[in-house]
Design a protein around this motif. Structure first.
Motif, PDB file in Angstrom:
ATOM      1  N   LEU A  27      10.165   1.003   9.170  1.00 29.22           N
ATOM      2  CA  LEU A  27       9.337   0.204  10.081  1.00 29.22           C
ATOM      3  C   LEU A  27       8.209   1.052  10.656  1.00 29.22           C
ATOM      4  N   GLY A  28       8.539   2.262  11.077  1.00 30.73           N
ATOM      5  CA  GLY A  28       7.532   3.141  11.650  1.00 30.73           C
ATOM      6  C   GLY A  28       6.532   3.673  10.649  1.00 30.73           C
ATOM      7  N   ARG A  29       6.897   3.633   9.371  1.00 26.36           N
ATOM      8  CA  ARG A  29       5.975   4.115   8.329  1.00 26.36           C
ATOM      9  C   ARG A  29       5.051   3.021   7.815  1.00 26.36           C
ATOM     10  N   LEU A  30       5.250   1.784   8.237  1.00 24.66           N
ATOM     11  CA  LEU A  30       4.437   0.676   7.735  1.00 24.66           C
ATOM     12  C   LEU A  30       2.929   0.859   7.947  1.00 24.66           C
ATOM     13  N   PRO A  31       2.479   1.441   9.078  1.00 30.15           N
ATOM     14  CA  PRO A  31       1.031   1.622   9.225  1.00 30.15           C
ATOM     15  C   PRO A  31       0.402   2.400   8.082  1.00 30.15           C
ATOM     16  N   GLY A  32       1.159   3.335   7.488  1.00 31.64           N
ATOM     17  CA  GLY A  32       0.619   4.093   6.369  1.00 31.64           C
ATOM     18  C   GLY A  32       0.294   3.222   5.172  1.00 31.64           C
ATOM     19  N   ALA A  33       1.023   2.110   5.005  1.00 34.73           N
ATOM     20  CA  ALA A  33       0.772   1.192   3.898  1.00 34.73           C
ATOM     21  C   ALA A  33      -0.164   0.061   4.289  1.00 34.73           C
ATOM     22  N   MET A  34      -0.398  -0.123   5.592  1.00 37.62           N
ATOM     23  CA  MET A  34      -1.249  -1.210   6.065  1.00 37.62           C
ATOM     24  C   MET A  34      -2.645  -0.745   6.443  1.00 37.62           C
ATOM     25  N   ALA A  35      -2.759   0.486   6.932  1.00 35.67           N
ATOM     26  CA  ALA A  35      -3.983   0.910   7.603  1.00 35.67           C
ATOM     27  C   ALA A  35      -5.206   0.897   6.696  1.00 35.67           C
ATOM     28  N   ALA A  36      -5.072   1.403   5.460  1.00 31.05           N
ATOM     29  CA  ALA A  36      -6.254   1.498   4.599  1.00 31.05           C
ATOM     30  C   ALA A  36      -6.888   0.123   4.394  1.00 31.05           C
ATOM     31  N   LEU A  37      -6.088  -0.852   3.979  1.00 31.33           N
ATOM     32  CA  LEU A  37      -6.622  -2.202   3.766  1.00 31.33           C
ATOM     33  C   LEU A  37      -7.069  -2.822   5.089  1.00 31.33           C
ATOM     34  N   ALA A  38      -6.307  -2.574   6.163  1.00 37.78           N
ATOM     35  CA  ALA A  38      -6.656  -3.134   7.467  1.00 37.78           C
ATOM     36  C   ALA A  38      -7.994  -2.601   7.961  1.00 37.78           C
ATOM     37  N   ILE A  39      -8.233  -1.299   7.763  1.00 34.57           N
ATOM     38  CA  ILE A  39      -9.499  -0.696   8.206  1.00 34.57           C
ATOM     39  C   ILE A  39     -10.664  -1.250   7.392  1.00 34.57           C
TER      40      ILE A  39
END
Length: 413
Positions: A27-39
């Motif tokens: 759960l805590g590692r999810l930003p690593g998989a979301m951030a690139a596309l989100a940015i």
């Protein structure tokens, strides 16, 4: 004591704390998989500059690669609880600032992207430092590392999907805030478990021992494993460009997404197989073999004339060896690194993988941009050849084949 089953991965999941720690870590590692596309999506919703989107995303990724070993070293000195809590809060605040400042002050947003990356909670190395404490050595520990590597694939399946849903529900700004919030919630939930708190208490009582330990990356055998990990990251990163270029060449909408999803599915299959039947030899002897097999697994993707269905199958085959290979990497690092520096050592491995993926994506993107989609074959062959060549670096010298004894590890822990 849990009753032993015939499947080591089942024993791992039955062990106290393991399921909770694995879930909250993911759960805590999810930003690593979301951030690139989100940015990227957030930039497109403001000024639409792809060049700036690439810049700020690269800053975030590289900063994360720098931060993991640094935060890992702090964990080895001060314990998991304090560092994970503080880094989780700071990363969330940086995500928030980046989302709010991107439109009015893009320069400030770049700085905040760097902060969000640097302070990414090192949950991945933290969990891998706990595995040797939670499960017994041998098949169970091998299964735990393989389970960890396989479960990571779930993140890269869910991350883009959550980003799409988050943008639809909260908008581009709210989606980036959501990504940062998931990282914070995961980090705080992780440290609520007794295992990280017990490890932190023990670590505080051994601060003076840690002060005399050099960085594990200065240990030649650890450095070789880091170089090896960089090498296996290159084809993983190149696959994103290969999939996108193949979609364009075949004029098949959505093919890139299917290729990446099936590749992740193949990785899950590989993780499941070695979780049920762990590889029998030692990681010192298996690293090079696994690296070679991983390189060979990507070769079918060089056959660009394959029918689309066969090309999709080839993408699945290319993912099979990634979790078994990473499992050997994690176990080898747990053997080579002093116990008091194990989190930092795992942080270096995370950074090496991140940089390898980034290098593969960058070089493949530049080549396709210059020569067109017809060079996919050469990209795959080149990435596979590099991985096979770098795998030779992992061949152990006789002086480092044997794992550290329990006595030597406890002496520095």
């Amino acid at each position: 004591m849990t009753r032993s089953s015939s499947y080591p991965v089942v024993d791992v999941l039955r062990t106290r704390h393991t399921g909770y720690l694995l879930f909250t870590s993911l759960l805590g590692r999810l930003p690593g998989a979301m951030a690139a596309l989100a940015i990227v999506q957030l930039v497109r919703s403001t000024n639409g500059d792809f060049g700036f989107a690439g810049l700020i995303t690269a800053v975030y990724v590289v900063a994360g690669a720098v931060g993991q070993p640094l935060l890992g070293r702090l964990i080895d000195r001060f314990g998991q609880v304090a560092i994970l809590a503080v880094s989780g809060i700071l990363s969330f605040l940086a995500f928030t600032g980046m989302a709010l400042m991107l439109d009015p002050l893009p320069g400030v947003a770049v700085v905040l992207a760097a902060a969000a990356g640097v302070f990414t909670p090192p949950l991945e190395p933290a969990l891998r430092a706990l595995w040797p404490r939670l499960v017994t050595p041998g098949p169970q520990l091998k299964a735990a590392f393989s389970l960890d590597a396989g479960a990571q694939e779930i993140i890269f399946i869910l991350g883009p999907l959550l980003t799409v849903v988050g943008i639809a529900v909260f908008g581009p700004v709210g989606n980036l805030l959501c990504a940062g919030g998931l990282g914070l919630v995961g980090a705080l939930a992780f440290i609520l478990n007794p295992a990280p708190r017990a490890a932190s208490a023990r670590r505080r009582s051994h601060v003076t021992a840690h002060l005399g330990i050099r960085s594990p990356i200065l240990i030649p055998a650890v450095a070789r494993v880091a170089v090896f990990t960089f090498g296996i990251g290159v084809p993983v990163g190149a696959l994103t460009i290969v999939a996108t270029a193949s979609e364009a060449a075949r004029s098949t909408d959505g093919l890139a997404g299917w290729l990446l999803a099936v590749n992740a599915l193949g990785a899950l299959v590989g993780a499941t197989v070695v979780g049920i039947r762990p590889l029998g030899s030692t990681p010192a002897r298996l690293l090079t073999l696994c690296g070679m097999l991983l390189a060979i697994g990507y070769l079918p993707l060089s056959a660009t004339a394959l029918p689309t269905w066969a090309f999709v199958v080839a993408a699945g085959i290319s993912g099979l060896m990634l979790p078994p290979t990473l499992g050997q990497v994690f176990e080898r690092i747990s053997q080579l690194s002093p116990a008091a520096a194990l989190t930092e050592a795992n942080g270096w491995i995370v950074s090496a993988m991140t940089l390898g993926i980034g290098a593969g994506t960058l070089v493949a993107g530049v080549v396709v941009g210059a020569a067109g989609t017809s060079v996919v074959t050469w990209i795959v062959l080149g990435a596979s050849a590099l991985t096979a060549l770098v795998s030779l670096v992992a061949l152990p010298s006789k002086s480092v084949i044997a794992p550290q004894s329990a006595a030597s590890r406890s002496a520095v822990g």
